[in-house]
Design a protein around this motif. Structure first.
Motif, PDB file in Angstrom:
ATOM      1  N   ILE A 207      52.603  37.103  31.788  1.00 21.48           N
ATOM      2  CA  ILE A 207      51.284  36.907  31.160  1.00 21.48           C
ATOM      3  C   ILE A 207      50.196  36.811  32.225  1.00 21.48           C
ATOM      4  O   ILE A 207      49.098  37.351  32.063  1.00 21.48           O
ATOM      5  N   ARG A 208      50.490  36.153  33.343  1.00 17.40           N
ATOM      6  CA  ARG A 208      49.490  36.077  34.425  1.00 17.40           C
ATOM      7  C   ARG A 208      49.202  37.462  34.994  1.00 17.40           C
ATOM      8  O   ARG A 208      48.052  37.773  35.329  1.00 17.40           O
ATOM      9  N   GLU A 209      50.231  38.289  35.127  1.00 18.33           N
ATOM     10  CA  GLU A 209      50.003  39.667  35.581  1.00 18.33           C
ATOM     11  C   GLU A 209      49.120  40.420  34.584  1.00 18.33           C
ATOM     12  O   GLU A 209      48.237  41.194  34.975  1.00 18.33           O
ATOM     13  N   PHE A 210      49.359  40.193  33.302  1.00 18.55           N
ATOM     14  CA  PHE A 210      48.539  40.827  32.267  1.00 18.55           C
ATOM     15  C   PHE A 210      47.082  40.376  32.363  1.00 18.55           C
ATOM     16  O   PHE A 210      46.150  41.187  32.248  1.00 18.55           O
ATOM     17  N   LEU A 211      46.867  39.085  32.592  1.00 17.87           N
ATOM     18  CA  LEU A 211      45.496  38.553  32.661  1.00 17.87           C
ATOM     19  C   LEU A 211      44.743  39.080  33.875  1.00 17.87           C
ATOM     20  O   LEU A 211      43.515  39.209  33.840  1.00 17.87           O
ATOM     21  N   MET A 212      45.463  39.382  34.957  1.00 13.94           N
ATOM     22  CA  MET A 212      44.804  39.878  36.177  1.00 13.94           C
ATOM     23  C   MET A 212      44.082  41.200  35.926  1.00 13.94           C
ATOM     24  O   MET A 212      43.103  41.530  36.605  1.00 13.94           O
ATOM     25  N   GLU A 213      44.535  41.975  34.962  1.00 14.27           N
ATOM     26  CA  GLU A 213      43.953  43.295  34.716  1.00 14.27           C
ATOM     27  C   GLU A 213      42.747  43.254  33.784  1.00 14.27           C
ATOM     28  O   GLU A 213      42.009  44.237  33.689  1.00 14.27           O
ATOM     29  N   LEU A 214      42.511  42.142  33.102  1.00 14.04           N
ATOM     30  CA  LEU A 214      41.476  42.105  32.068  1.00 14.04           C
ATOM     31  C   LEU A 214      40.046  42.191  32.604  1.00 14.04           C
ATOM     32  O   LEU A 214      39.213  42.902  32.021  1.00 14.04           O
ATOM     33  N   PRO A 215      39.660  41.474  33.696  1.00 14.25           N
ATOM     34  CA  PRO A 215      38.251  41.541  34.133  1.00 14.25           C
ATOM     35  C   PRO A 215      37.773  42.942  34.461  1.00 14.25           C
ATOM     36  O   PRO A 215      36.585  43.247  34.281  1.00 14.25           O
ATOM     37  N   ASP A 216      38.653  43.807  34.939  1.00 13.61           N
ATOM     38  CA  ASP A 216      38.246  45.176  35.251  1.00 13.61           C
ATOM     39  C   ASP A 216      38.066  46.021  33.990  1.00 13.61           C
ATOM     40  O   ASP A 216      37.357  47.040  34.023  1.00 13.61           O
ATOM     41  N   LYS A 217      38.658  45.593  32.889  1.00 14.70           N
ATOM     42  CA  LYS A 217      38.584  46.375  31.658  1.00 14.70           C
ATOM     43  C   LYS A 217      37.447  45.924  30.750  1.00 14.70           C
ATOM     44  O   LYS A 217      36.885  46.745  30.020  1.00 14.70           O
ATOM     45  N   TYR A 218      37.089  44.646  30.788  1.00 17.22           N
ATOM     46  CA  TYR A 218      36.107  44.110  29.849  1.00 17.22           C
ATOM     47  C   TYR A 218      35.019  43.361  30.613  1.00 17.22           C
ATOM     48  O   TYR A 218      35.279  42.328  31.237  1.00 17.22           O
ATOM     49  N   GLU A 219      33.797  43.894  30.556  1.00 18.96           N
ATOM     50  CA  GLU A 219      32.695  43.307  31.301  1.00 18.96           C
ATOM     51  C   GLU A 219      32.194  42.010  30.683  1.00 18.96           C
ATOM     52  O   GLU A 219      31.425  41.284  31.306  1.00 18.96           O
ATOM     53  N   GLN A 220      32.603  41.696  29.442  1.00 21.62           N
ATOM     54  CA  GLN A 220      32.179  40.438  28.826  1.00 21.62           C
ATOM     55  C   GLN A 220      32.797  39.222  29.509  1.00 21.62           C
ATOM     56  O   GLN A 220      32.314  38.106  29.348  1.00 21.62           O
ATOM     57  N   LEU A 221      33.883  39.441  30.269  1.00 18.33           N
ATOM     58  CA  LEU A 221      34.542  38.337  30.953  1.00 18.33           C
ATOM     59  C   LEU A 221      33.758  37.956  32.201  1.00 18.33           C
ATOM     60  O   LEU A 221      33.381  38.804  32.997  1.00 18.33           O
ATOM     61  N   VAL A 222      33.518  36.647  32.364  1.00 19.70           N
ATOM     62  CA  VAL A 222      32.799  36.138  33.527  1.00 19.70           C
ATOM     63  C   VAL A 222      33.768  35.802  34.658  1.00 19.70           C
ATOM     64  O   VAL A 222      33.487  36.050  35.824  1.00 19.70           O
ATOM     65  N   LYS A 223      34.911  35.247  34.306  1.00 21.11           N
ATOM     66  CA  LYS A 223      35.924  34.874  35.286  1.00 21.11           C
ATOM     67  C   LYS A 223      37.291  35.386  34.839  1.00 21.11           C
ATOM     68  O   LYS A 223      37.457  35.838  33.706  1.00 21.11           O
ATOM     69  N   LEU A 224      38.238  35.284  35.748  1.00 20.56           N
ATOM     70  CA  LEU A 224      39.613  35.662  35.428  1.00 20.56           C
ATOM     71  C   LEU A 224      40.181  34.685  34.396  1.00 20.56           C
ATOM     72  O   LEU A 224      40.120  33.464  34.590  1.00 20.56           O
TER      73      LEU A 224
END
Length: 304
Positions: A207-224
């Protein structure tokens, strides 16, 4: 005889040099007052705009929407005050008693004030809502029992648009408590359930590996996004919690996206999501122990 008298009076009036001089002076005064008022308003608006531009360049970041609202409000207020003073000056130049006019206006204003206390309260409250930037157009707020997006802020009323399209209109004087959801970043909270048979350390690592990829895909995210760990041990599942800091009011959308992508990710990596299971028992016949029998198993556990 009357016609001749009238003609003589008109000739005398038209040929009166002092009258023409006095009229010319009055016209010049009125023209000068109007010209001066226009210049003062124009220069004042430019000065106010420059002050706000300097303020926007300061280290502290100010809301652009609030600055635009205050800019227009102050510029219009300046224009009203200057033109009101210009009107009084013109009346004074026309030898009209301004003192009596102001006294009458004061009495009339006092009478109107006593009869429109709620209106005055709404206007004053609306001014402070705008000036203090309690909320702005486009913010998502809760006022009383109503919740929605601010559509319009006036000096007298505020309009909210609800999730179902309904419009809530509040007199500003009745707004006592406001919850503004748009001032700070939002937090998306996602609970993930896995089966008890799951290897928890391996699941957390994936799950942590999955979360690492999210900020590059969704600009709405402010932090990891962060996996906090095991949140709850339920009857048939282990619940793990994920938190993600997002831009204001983007947490609903991000939470839905994380749930969707995480479901696909877990299926790809063989992490089982729990679902209801039932074990059925069959009674033994022709036996002393007829009340209790061996369980009938379907796929080893009687899954339904």
């Amino acid at each position: 005889m009357n016609i001749e008298t009238t003609i003589n009076k008109m000739k005398k009036l038209l040929l009166d040099e002092e009258l023409w001089i006095d009229s010319g002076i009055i016209i010049l005064k009125v023209f000068f007052i109007i010209l001066l008022a226009g210049i003062v308003v124009k220069i004042g608006k430019i000065v106010i705009q420059k002050l706000f531009e300097v303020r926007m360049k300061a280290p502290l970041r100010y809301s652009e929407r609030r600055q635009n609202t205050l800019l227009k409000l102050l510029q219009n207020g300046l224009a009203y005050i200057v033109y009101f003073a210009a009107i009084l000056a013109v009346l004074s130049a026309l030898t009209i008693d301004v003192t009596g006019l102001l006294a009458g206006a004061g009495v009339l204003g006092l009478a109107i004030g006593f009869g429109a206390q709620n209106l005055v309260r709404d206007v004053i409250t609306g001014f402070f809502i705008i000036f203090e930037d309690q909320f702005s157009v486009g913010d998502y707020v809760r006022i009383g029992a109503a919740e929605g997006t601010v559509e319009e802020i006036g000096l007298r009323t505020t309009k909210l648009s609800g999730l179902n399209g309904e419009i809530h209109i509040f007199p500003n004087g009745t707004i006592v408590e406001v919850v503004n959801f748009s001032l700070n970043n939002s937090i998306a909270i996602v609970d993930v359930s896995v089966a008890y048979e799951t290897d928890i350390p391996r699941a957390e690592e994936l799950i942590r590996e999955f979360l690492m990829e999210l900020p590059d895909k969704y600009e709405q995210l402010v932090k990891l996004p962060v996996l906090l760990g095991v949140q709850n041990l339920a009857a048939s599942e282990v619940v793990m919690r994920i938190t993600a800091e997002t831009m204001p009011m983007q947490h609903f959308a991000i939470a839905r996206i994380i749930r969707r992508d995480l479901k696909i990710f877990m299926d790809e990596h063989g992490i089982e999501i729990p679902y209801p299971k039932m074990v059925m028992y069959q009674k033994k016949t022709g036996s002393v122990d007829a009340g209790i029998g061996d369980p009938v198993k379907n796929d080893d556990k009687g899954k339904i």
